[in-house]
Motif scaffolding. Structure first.
Motif, PDB file in Angstrom:
ATOM      1  N   GLN A   1      -2.600 -10.364 -14.342  1.00 49.22           N
ATOM      2  CA  GLN A   1      -2.868 -11.793 -14.203  1.00 49.22           C
ATOM      3  C   GLN A   1      -3.588 -12.041 -12.887  1.00 49.22           C
ATOM      4  OE1 GLN A   1       1.287 -13.104 -14.900  1.00 49.22           O
ATOM      5  NE2 GLN A   1       0.456 -14.351 -16.560  1.00 49.22           N
ATOM      6  N   SER A   2      -4.145 -13.224 -12.759  1.00 50.28           N
ATOM      7  CA  SER A   2      -4.899 -13.575 -11.558  1.00 50.28           C
ATOM      8  C   SER A   2      -3.944 -13.999 -10.448  1.00 50.28           C
ATOM      9  CB  SER A   2      -5.874 -14.715 -11.874  1.00 50.28           C
ATOM     10  OG  SER A   2      -6.539 -15.128 -10.700  1.00 50.28           O
ATOM     11  N   SER A   3      -3.921 -13.227  -9.362  1.00 48.73           N
ATOM     12  CA  SER A   3      -3.191 -13.622  -8.148  1.00 48.73           C
ATOM     13  C   SER A   3      -3.592 -12.664  -7.044  1.00 48.73           C
ATOM     14  CB  SER A   3      -1.673 -13.592  -8.345  1.00 48.73           C
ATOM     15  OG  SER A   3      -1.108 -12.362  -7.983  1.00 48.73           O
ATOM     16  N   VAL A   4      -3.421 -13.099  -5.816  1.00 51.86           N
ATOM     17  CA  VAL A   4      -3.720 -12.240  -4.675  1.00 51.86           C
ATOM     18  C   VAL A   4      -2.873 -10.978  -4.725  1.00 51.86           C
ATOM     19  CG1 VAL A   4      -3.574 -12.071  -2.153  1.00 51.86           C
ATOM     20  CG2 VAL A   4      -4.460 -14.153  -3.221  1.00 51.86           C
ATOM     21  N   TYR A   5      -1.608 -11.122  -5.119  1.00 50.58           N
ATOM     22  CA  TYR A   5      -0.691  -9.986  -5.151  1.00 50.58           C
ATOM     23  C   TYR A   5      -1.121  -8.945  -6.181  1.00 50.58           C
ATOM     24  CZ  TYR A   5       3.662  -7.426  -5.993  1.00 50.58           C
ATOM     25  OH  TYR A   5       4.598  -6.441  -6.168  1.00 50.58           O
ATOM     26  N   TRP A   6      -1.393  -9.390  -7.404  1.00 50.58           N
ATOM     27  CA  TRP A   6      -1.802  -8.440  -8.436  1.00 50.58           C
ATOM     28  C   TRP A   6      -3.148  -7.802  -8.095  1.00 50.58           C
ATOM     29  CZ3 TRP A   6       2.455  -7.415 -10.416  1.00 50.58           C
ATOM     30  CH2 TRP A   6       3.344  -8.370 -10.924  1.00 50.58           C
ATOM     31  N   ALA A   7      -4.084  -8.598  -7.582  1.00 49.79           N
ATOM     32  CA  ALA A   7      -5.395  -8.044  -7.210  1.00 49.79           C
ATOM     33  C   ALA A   7      -5.256  -6.998  -6.111  1.00 49.79           C
ATOM     34  CB  ALA A   7      -6.328  -9.170  -6.754  1.00 49.79           C
ATOM     35  N   SER A   8      -4.363  -7.244  -5.168  1.00 53.41           N
ATOM     36  CA  SER A   8      -4.113  -6.270  -4.116  1.00 53.41           C
ATOM     37  C   SER A   8      -3.534  -4.989  -4.696  1.00 53.41           C
ATOM     38  CB  SER A   8      -3.156  -6.864  -3.078  1.00 53.41           C
ATOM     39  OG  SER A   8      -2.786  -5.909  -2.114  1.00 53.41           O
ATOM     40  N   GLY A   9      -2.632  -5.118  -5.671  1.00 58.07           N
ATOM     41  CA  GLY A   9      -2.058  -3.943  -6.309  1.00 58.07           C
ATOM     42  C   GLY A   9      -3.095  -3.115  -7.041  1.00 58.07           C
ATOM     43  N   VAL A  10      -3.981  -3.771  -7.769  1.00 57.48           N
ATOM     44  CA  VAL A  10      -5.060  -3.058  -8.469  1.00 57.48           C
ATOM     45  C   VAL A  10      -5.916  -2.297  -7.466  1.00 57.48           C
ATOM     46  CG1 VAL A  10      -7.145  -3.334  -9.844  1.00 57.48           C
ATOM     47  CG2 VAL A  10      -5.103  -4.648 -10.427  1.00 57.48           C
ATOM     48  N   ARG A  11      -6.228  -2.933  -6.351  1.00 57.37           N
ATOM     49  CA  ARG A  11      -7.069  -2.295  -5.338  1.00 57.37           C
ATOM     50  C   ARG A  11      -6.386  -1.059  -4.749  1.00 57.37           C
ATOM     51  NH1 ARG A  11      -8.167  -6.576  -3.128  1.00 57.37           N
ATOM     52  NH2 ARG A  11      -6.595  -6.631  -1.475  1.00 57.37           N
ATOM     53  N   VAL A  12      -5.084  -1.182  -4.455  1.00 55.87           N
ATOM     54  CA  VAL A  12      -4.342  -0.032  -3.922  1.00 55.87           C
ATOM     55  C   VAL A  12      -4.391   1.129  -4.906  1.00 55.87           C
ATOM     56  CG1 VAL A  12      -2.055   0.826  -3.302  1.00 55.87           C
ATOM     57  CG2 VAL A  12      -2.807  -1.395  -2.452  1.00 55.87           C
ATOM     58  N   LEU A  13      -4.119   0.855  -6.171  1.00 53.05           N
ATOM     59  CA  LEU A  13      -4.119   1.908  -7.188  1.00 53.05           C
ATOM     60  C   LEU A  13      -5.496   2.544  -7.330  1.00 53.05           C
ATOM     61  CD1 LEU A  13      -1.931   0.129  -9.892  1.00 53.05           C
ATOM     62  CD2 LEU A  13      -1.241   2.094  -8.503  1.00 53.05           C
TER      63      LEU A  13
ATOM     64  N   SER B   1       0.825  -1.202   0.000  1.00 50.16           N
ATOM     65  CA  SER B   1       0.000   0.000   0.000  1.00 50.16           C
ATOM     66  C   SER B   1       0.860   1.254   0.000  1.00 50.16           C
ATOM     67  CB  SER B   1      -0.947   0.003   1.201  1.00 50.16           C
ATOM     68  OG  SER B   1      -0.225  -0.114   2.411  1.00 50.16           O
ATOM     69  N   ARG B   2       1.962   1.249   0.715  1.00 53.30           N
ATOM     70  CA  ARG B   2       2.832   2.428   0.733  1.00 53.30           C
ATOM     71  C   ARG B   2       3.559   2.599  -0.603  1.00 53.30           C
ATOM     72  NH1 ARG B   2       5.364   6.383   3.304  1.00 53.30           N
ATOM     73  NH2 ARG B   2       7.583   6.729   2.910  1.00 53.30           N
ATOM     74  N   GLY B   3       4.238   1.553  -1.052  1.00 52.87           N
ATOM     75  CA  GLY B   3       5.014   1.681  -2.284  1.00 52.87           C
ATOM     76  C   GLY B   3       4.159   2.017  -3.484  1.00 52.87           C
ATOM     77  N   TRP B   4       3.012   1.352  -3.604  1.00 51.02           N
ATOM     78  CA  TRP B   4       2.187   1.566  -4.787  1.00 51.02           C
ATOM     79  C   TRP B   4       1.438   2.894  -4.722  1.00 51.02           C
ATOM     80  CZ3 TRP B   4       0.400  -2.830  -8.302  1.00 51.02           C
ATOM     81  CH2 TRP B   4       1.404  -3.807  -8.377  1.00 51.02           C
ATOM     82  N   GLN B   5       1.189   3.428  -3.536  1.00 56.61           N
ATOM     83  CA  GLN B   5       0.640   4.784  -3.451  1.00 56.61           C
ATOM     84  C   GLN B   5       1.673   5.814  -3.910  1.00 56.61           C
ATOM     85  OE1 GLN B   5      -0.936   5.481   0.478  1.00 56.61           O
ATOM     86  NE2 GLN B   5      -2.464   3.857   0.277  1.00 56.61           N
TER      87      GLN B   5
END
Length: 370
Positions: free
Chosen positions: A161-173, A138-142
């Motif tokens: 792609q489908s993964s918890v990590y990528w989905a979390s990144g999309v949500r942060v952005l 959340s900090r880095g991607w903000q």
């Protein structure tokens, strides 16, 4: 904090080695180059600790296990390392793998210092057993989102792609950009091809495309398709997860891999310690060290100080995170409790947005800091 008893042999008065388990992706589908850099940093710091007399006269020893980016394999490795009597576990690059390892370490009462993984929810519940050096996603991607807005990008496509990590990144952005006038358009790489991504970008009028995908594929093919499409000559390609950090990126894409901003966790200027570590890592790797190599070094620097100050009992190690104060290769390291983060967190490692210079792809340009 529950304190399961340490297994026999974790407190030894004799000169036998103090053992630390190391989780590292060394074979595919893991990011092998990241694993190689992480291990180089871990090993360099262990060598320096031992050259300086070890831990109370006892040598420090790494017990390395290859996770191959497989969460189940990481869990099995944590079980094995716990049985072997290691004082703590360190490492791991892949966030989803680190999350599995952290959960198991927490359940076993085994201290885990995570080197590189950034997923905010590293454990399901708050834990005393796990600490982390890398900034939370959340900090880095903000910070990366701030860079995008500052560069004039408000319609941002993400090839994901489908993964918890990528989905979390999309949500942060999305959560960060929406209140600031930004729009995130998600392109599902489970459905699209690199060629059809180009058509989607034209139709969506996006000015930036972020690669939330694995390397080498489909990342390399997406970059090549976009770079060769005259309709997209003005679009910016970005890779917040850091794929362009490693030399294999430049080897795969040549000039096409330049001018693709990504996150890395280094200060603008290295301290004298950092410069010395950088030179030693460069010699060990026979190439410029990535920020991941520095993360490996700092991991052992922290654990060595904890072991010297608090001994090798697992419960005492876990209880010491709040008292850590270590000069690492990238700055002073202290851990704290941070809102929304379930583990002890270095708040915060330095964050940069950088890219490879089109005129000299082996050189990095600092575009933004946070």
């Amino acid at each position: 904090m529950s304190t399961p008893p340490s297994p026999p042999g974790t407190e030894r008065p004799d000169g036998s080695a103090v053992r630390i388990g190391a989780l590292v992706p060394l074979t595919r589908p893991g990011w092998v180059e990241a694993g190689r850099h992480l291990l180089a940093g871990l090993e360099l710091a262990v060598r320096e600790v031992n050259d300086a007399g070890g831990i109370g006269g006892r040598p420090l020893e790494l017990v390395v296990r290859d996770t191959a980016a497989d969460p189940q394999r990481a869990v099995a490795a944590v079980d094995e390392l716990a049985r072997l009597g290691v004082a703590a576990v360190a490492g791991e690059y892949h966030s989803v793998v680190a999350r599995a390892a952290a959960g198991r370490a927490d359940a076993l009462g085994l201290p885990f210092l995570c080197s590189s993984a950034v997923l905010d929810a590293l454990t399901e519940q708050p834990t005393e057993w796990v600490a982390r050096l890398a900034p939370a996603q959340s900090r880095g991607w903000q910070i990366y989102a701030d860079f995008l807005l500052g560069a004039g990008h408000s319609r941002i496509a993400v090839a994901a792609q489908s993964s918890v990590y990528w989905a979390s990144g999309v949500r942060v952005l999305r959560d960060y950009l929406a209140p600031r006038g930004g729009t995130v358009i998600e392109l599902d790489m489970g459905v699209l091809t690199p060629a059809t991504v180009c058509d989607e970008l034209v139709g969506d009028r996006a000015t930036a495309l972020l690669l939330l995908v694995g390397h080498p594929e489909p990342a390399v093919s997406i970059v090549e398709s976009v770079r060769r499409d005259p309709r997209l000559a003005e679009i910016m390609i970005g890779a917040p997860a850091g794929q362009p950090e490693f030399a294999v990126w430049a080897r795969s894409l040549g000039g096409d891999g330049a001018a693709i901003p990504f996150l890395r966790y280094l200060p603008e200027r290295l301290s004298p310690l950092g410069a010395r570590v950088e030179a030693a890592l460069r010699e060990r790797l026979a190439e410029a060290p990535s920020f991941v190599a520095f993360e490996g070094y700092d991991t052992v620097a922290v654990l060595a100080e904890v072991l010297r100050s608090h001994g090798t009992d697992r419960a005492r190690i876990a209880a010491s995170w709040a008292r850590v104060a270590v000069e690492g290769a990238r700055g002073q390291i202290r851990f704290s409790r941070t809102a929304g983060i379930s583990v002890w967190q270095w708040a915060w490692a330095p964050v940069q947005v950088v890219d490879r210079d089109p005129a000299e792809p082996d050189r990095f340009r600092i575009l933004h800091t946070g």
